[in-house]
Design a protein around this motif. Structure first.
Motif, mmCIF file in Angstrom:
data_model
loop_
_atom_site.group_PDB
_atom_site.id
_atom_site.type_symbol
_atom_site.label_atom_id
_atom_site.label_comp_id
_atom_site.label_asym_id
_atom_site.label_seq_id
_atom_site.Cartn_x
_atom_site.Cartn_y
_atom_site.Cartn_z
ATOM 1 N N PRO A 42 0.804 -1.224 0.000
ATOM 2 C CA PRO A 42 0.000 0.000 0.000
ATOM 3 C C PRO A 42 0.840 1.278 0.000
ATOM 4 N N TRP A 43 1.983 1.286 0.691
ATOM 5 C CA TRP A 43 2.816 2.491 0.715
ATOM 6 C C TRP A 43 3.413 2.764 -0.670
ATOM 7 N N ALA A 44 3.700 1.693 -1.443
ATOM 8 C CA ALA A 44 4.236 1.872 -2.790
ATOM 9 C C ALA A 44 3.166 2.426 -3.724
ATOM 10 N N LEU A 45 1.945 1.935 -3.570
ATOM 11 C CA LEU A 45 0.842 2.468 -4.382
ATOM 12 C C LEU A 45 0.559 3.928 -4.048
ATOM 13 N N MET A 46 0.604 4.267 -2.764
ATOM 14 C CA MET A 46 0.384 5.662 -2.367
ATOM 15 C C MET A 46 1.513 6.550 -2.883
ATOM 16 N N GLY A 47 2.749 6.077 -2.802
ATOM 17 C CA GLY A 47 3.874 6.835 -3.338
ATOM 18 C C GLY A 47 3.739 7.074 -4.829
ATOM 19 N N SER A 48 3.290 6.057 -5.558
ATOM 20 C CA SER A 48 3.061 6.198 -6.995
ATOM 21 C C SER A 48 1.960 7.206 -7.279
ATOM 22 N N ALA A 49 0.912 7.167 -6.472
ATOM 23 C CA ALA A 49 -0.191 8.118 -6.657
ATOM 24 C C ALA A 49 0.286 9.558 -6.442
ATOM 25 N N VAL A 50 1.089 9.765 -5.413
ATOM 26 C CA VAL A 50 1.613 11.112 -5.137
ATOM 27 C C VAL A 50 2.524 11.563 -6.273
ATOM 28 N N LEU A 51 3.390 10.677 -6.740
ATOM 29 C CA LEU A 51 4.292 11.044 -7.840
ATOM 30 C C LEU A 51 3.522 11.390 -9.110
ATOM 31 N N MET A 52 2.463 10.677 -9.428
ATOM 32 C CA MET A 52 1.683 10.973 -10.631
ATOM 33 C C MET A 52 0.832 12.231 -10.457
ATOM 34 N N GLU A 53 0.491 12.556 -9.223
ATOM 35 C CA GLU A 53 -0.295 13.773 -8.987
ATOM 36 C C GLU A 53 0.529 15.029 -9.255
ATOM 37 N N ILE A 54 1.840 14.943 -9.110
ATOM 38 C CA ILE A 54 2.694 16.121 -9.340
ATOM 39 C C ILE A 54 2.558 16.627 -10.773
ATOM 40 N N PRO A 55 2.788 15.809 -11.812
ATOM 41 C CA PRO A 55 2.624 16.360 -13.166
ATOM 42 C C PRO A 55 1.183 16.719 -13.490
ATOM 43 N N ILE A 56 0.225 15.989 -12.932
ATOM 44 C CA ILE A 56 -1.179 16.330 -13.167
ATOM 45 C C ILE A 56 -1.466 17.722 -12.612
ATOM 46 N N ALA A 57 -1.030 17.990 -11.388
ATOM 47 C CA ALA A 57 -1.259 19.305 -10.770
ATOM 48 C C ALA A 57 -0.472 20.401 -11.479
ATOM 49 N N MET A 58 0.704 20.066 -11.996
ATOM 50 C CA MET A 58 1.536 21.073 -12.656
ATOM 51 C C MET A 58 0.920 21.571 -13.955
ATOM 52 N N ILE A 59 0.111 20.758 -14.612
ATOM 53 C CA ILE A 59 -0.570 21.195 -15.836
ATOM 54 C C ILE A 59 -1.425 22.428 -15.530
ATOM 55 N N VAL A 60 -2.150 22.369 -14.426
ATOM 56 C CA VAL A 60 -3.008 23.486 -14.021
ATOM 57 C C VAL A 60 -2.189 24.592 -13.360
ATOM 58 N N ALA A 61 -1.233 24.210 -12.519
ATOM 59 C CA ALA A 61 -0.431 25.200 -11.797
ATOM 60 C C ALA A 61 0.319 26.125 -12.756
ATOM 61 N N CYS A 62 0.804 25.573 -13.863
ATOM 62 C CA CYS A 62 1.529 26.399 -14.845
ATOM 63 C C CYS A 62 0.667 27.525 -15.384
ATOM 64 N N ARG A 63 -0.613 27.292 -15.480
ATOM 65 C CA ARG A 63 -1.536 28.288 -16.037
ATOM 66 C C ARG A 63 -2.014 29.291 -14.998
ATOM 67 N N LEU A 64 -2.059 28.880 -13.722
ATOM 68 C CA LEU A 64 -2.715 29.713 -12.710
ATOM 69 C C LEU A 64 -1.785 30.453 -11.764
ATOM 70 N N LEU A 65 -0.622 29.896 -11.489
ATOM 71 C CA LEU A 65 0.258 30.519 -10.494
ATOM 72 C C LEU A 65 0.901 31.796 -11.033
ATOM 73 N N PRO A 66 1.145 32.766 -10.151
ATOM 74 C CA PRO A 66 1.882 33.960 -10.573
ATOM 75 C C PRO A 66 3.342 33.604 -10.871
ATOM 76 N N PHE A 67 4.050 34.507 -11.519
ATOM 77 C CA PHE A 67 5.389 34.249 -12.046
ATOM 78 C C PHE A 67 6.332 33.583 -11.050
ATOM 79 N N ARG A 68 6.595 34.209 -9.909
ATOM 80 C CA ARG A 68 7.597 33.670 -8.970
ATOM 81 C C ARG A 68 7.222 32.277 -8.467
ATOM 82 N N ALA A 69 5.979 32.112 -8.052
ATOM 83 C CA ALA A 69 5.524 30.802 -7.556
ATOM 84 C C ALA A 69 5.561 29.772 -8.679
#
Length: 150
Positions: A42-69
């Motif tokens: 279960p810890w490996a599956l959770m780690g994989s889920a967290v790692l895959m959430e990073i690029p998923i979240a970055m797709i939106v974050a790139c569009r919404l965050l201000p320059f420095r952040a």
């Protein structure tokens, strides 16, 4: 496409699709293998889920965050994923950890993914605040100067 936010978002989509497809190909290879690998912990599956959430979240974050952040987040996320991907893909086969060694197609995808995240780090690192300021100025426009409002 001259906007760095759009470019970074596109690179994250590209990286994510490579991560996902590489995992699908690896699952097919494992399922067709005569060796039994058992279920992941279960810890490996959770780690994989967290790692895959990073690029998923970055797709939106790139569009919404201000320059420095945005710049900092892209650098940190890119470094994390490059290091994790590099360590999990290239180190075990070199030192003989784990069975089986990485599949050739998985190494192929991992190389593309690593190059992509290094490009993301470089794009974010070299991204200047001048472009961000000029871009926001263009969005507002200057009606008094005869420039259309975007």
């Amino acid at each position: 496409m001259h906007d760095t936010k759009e470019r970074l978002s596109l690179f994250w989509i590209f990286a994510l699709l490579n991560y996902l497809y590489a995992d699908v190909v690896a699952l097919f290879a494992i399922a067709g293998s005569p060796h039994s690998f058992g279920a992941l912990a279960p810890w490996a599956l959770m780690g994989s889920a967290v790692l895959m959430e990073i690029p998923i979240a970055m797709i939106v974050a790139c569009r919404l965050l201000p320059f420095r952040a945005n710049r900092l987040t892209n650098i940190v996320a890119g470094v994390i994923l490059t290091l994790v991907n590099g360590f999990l893909t290239y180190i075990p086969p070199l030192v003989g950890w784990g069975k089986p060694p990485a599949f050739p197609e998985y190494l192929f995808f991992a190389t593309i993914e690593s190059v992509c995240t290094v490009v993301i780090i470089w794009q974010a690192w070299t991204w200047s605040g001048v472009e961000a300021a000029v871009r926001s100025d263009r969005l507002v426009g200057h009606p008094e100067a005869g420039l259309p409002v975007a």
